[in-house]
Design an enzyme around this catalytic site. Structure first.
Site: not given
Length: 525
Positions: A204, A324, A431
């Site tokens: 990330s 995600e 995610h």
């Protein structure tokens, strides 16, 4: 110390002085652990909002038995509590420290992996149990490190356009990471690692930080390889937006100049930060404190710099999770969902093509996504919006980065993480779901329950970690378990699909590329 671990003293002489750590037990054997090693001077007072200065050498042995403080951060931001184990118990501006784990009795010249945490550029810290590198070091016979960096306004606010800001430094958090990587490169051999293999890996915002540093002049002097899990490849703030964020922050802080900001306490700064996040949502999105093009450390946005062949001597592995944004899935208003969806898709098309969409374009794209997601049962307008945003903001830009590098002849490997949550199948491969797989952390902070980890997940994690270590060691992630993993080239676009049964796929993103790249529109699927 975790339950069942044993410890004895372990000492290493670094470039700054002797560090005294402990030996801890892991399921894979004993590991030397060194925590809270300072690599930068405290960025406080006149150093606040400035690039970090290298730590001064110390006399005697430094006790490296406890984590240093995490960076100052808000505990009530927009992403607080979204995934488990991502809150800090101890935070301070005096946060520039790193941690090192090295197998006991291992051969010299082990691969070196340096973890860069995520957290939307607002949160994060090396002390989070999720990021403990002892297990990875023991399992893969590697030197593993993690590096702290400043987050939020203290790490990613560009004050150059406000009164007194001429001597401040944008992208302080990136400067912190680079200084930490330099320390790791200088000292890797002292812990048994091979500095020529130094590999930064992160997820990330951590991956996004690494991606921005790839354009930094001379980055190959401290970095040989990079593994980027779910970076926001197009998420670079413009100088104009960054200046607007800084002005709003100054108003919220009640400061007339940078000197006033430097006199304020951290709590006051965090209050101004929270107000600024809310105030700038429409203009800057939920992450207003973000890497910005500064003309020096970040000469250009990653897509631009990598298009021109920057960092071709740094090997790269890059990928994302298949679904995600289902972690942040939001329901559209029932009455207007179709209109909102089509307008959003039209806006995406306009940004990609530079012209308003033709009649029917948005409807055609929505139809393609309904067909693609029907098998998963994700057919509502909200589901389609989430799938579109996942591709537009994350997965397709990542492939574009891989394409640029492949066209420049740079060694690049691509993956797609498709293992879906077994605890909440509706979240899919969301995610951050890949974090416990890459870090051997299913038993940490309830991650096993959060994702519904099973034997297949454990096996997939072992395969991923072996590939990460193999890539760090040689630049090739092929392993006995996964088999050959060919380089990513634009003729076949070979991509490793991480699922219960990992396998290679040729050009798995062709649909998204055709829909979202104007030059590829109308090409066959």
């Amino acid at each position: 110390m975790a339950q069942g671990m044993t410890s004895t003293e372990a000492g290493v002489e670094t470039t700054h002085g002797v560090v005294r750590g402990v030996v801890v037990g892991t399921p894979y054997g004993a590991v030397r652990q060194f925590l809270g090693i300072p690599f930068g001077k405290p960025p406080v007072g006149a150093r606040r909002f400035s690039a970090p200065e290298a730590a001064a050498p110390w006399q005697g042995a430094l006790d490296a038995g406890a984590f240093g403080p995490d960076p100052v951060q808000s505990t009530d931001g927009p992403y607080a509590g979204v995934i488990p184990g991502t809150s800090s118990d101890s935070a301070s501006e005096d946060c520039l420290s790193l941690n090192v784990w090295a197998p006991l009795g291992a051969d010299a010249e082990m691969p070196v992996l340096v973890w860069v945490y995520g957290g939307a550029f607002l949160t994060g810290g090396g002390s989070f149990p999720l990021y403990n590198g002892a297990r990875l070091a023991g399992e893969q016979r590697a030197v593993v490190a993690s590096v702290n960096y400043r987050v939020g306004a203290l790490g990613f606010m560009d004050l150059r356009q406000v009164p007194g800001g001429a001597q401040t430094t944008p992208n302080c958090g990136l400067h912190d990471i680079r200084l930490g990587l330099a320390w790791a490169a200088d000292n890797a051999a002292r812990f048994g690692g091979d500095p020529a293999t130094l590999t930064a890996f992160g997820e990330s915002a951590g991956a996004g930080s690494i991606l921005h540093l790839l354009g930094s002049p001379g980055i190959s002097s401290v970095l040989r390889r990079a593994i980027m899990q779910s970076p926001g490849a197009d998420m670079t703030q413009s100088p104009e937006t960054a200046a607007a964020v800084a002005r709003v922050f100054m108003e919220n802080a009640g400061a007339s100049d940078v000197a006033g900001l430097r006199r304020m306490g951290p709590e006051a700064l965090l209050s101004a930060q929270s107000k600024t996040v809310a105030a700038m949502l429409a203009e800057a999105g939920p992450m207003p404190f973000h890497p910005v093009v500064d003309g020096s450390l970040v000469p250009a946005a990653p897509a631009e710099s990598l298009r021109t062949g920057t960092a071709t001597d740094v090997d790269v592995m890059i990928g994302a999770t298949a679904h995600e944004l289902r972690l942040f899935h939001q329901e559209l208003p029932a009455r207007n969902s179709e209109r909102i969806l089509h307008r959003a898709v039209g806006d995406h098309i306009a940004r990609r093509t530079g012209a308003p969409p033709s009649e029917g374009d948005a409807e055609a794209v929505v139809g393609e996504y309904r067909q693609a997601t029907e098998g998963a049962g994700w057919t509502s307008d909200s589901d389609i919006m989430t799938a579109v945003n996942t591709d537009v903001t994350m997965r397709e830009p990542i492939q574009r980065i891989a394409d640029f590098r492949a066209e420049a002849g740079a060694r690049t490997y691509m993956y797609d993480f498709c293992w879906r949550s077994q605890a909440d199948p509706d979240k899919g491969a969301f995610h951050a779901i890949d974090l416990p797989f890459a870090l051997d952390a299913f038993g940490v902070d309830g991650w096993d329950e959060f994702v519904g980890a099973d034997e297949a997940a454990e096996a997939l994690g072992r395969g991923m970690r072996s590939a990460w270590a193999a890539f760090a060691r040689s630049g090739d992630p092929s392993t006995a378990g996964l088999g050959p993993w060919p380089r990513y080239e634009t003729d076949r676009r070979m991509t490793m699909i991480f699922d219960a049964n990992p396998a290679l796929a040729s050009d798995p993103f062709q649909r998204a590329r055709r829909l979202w790249r104007p030059a590829d529109r109308g090409s066959p699927q």
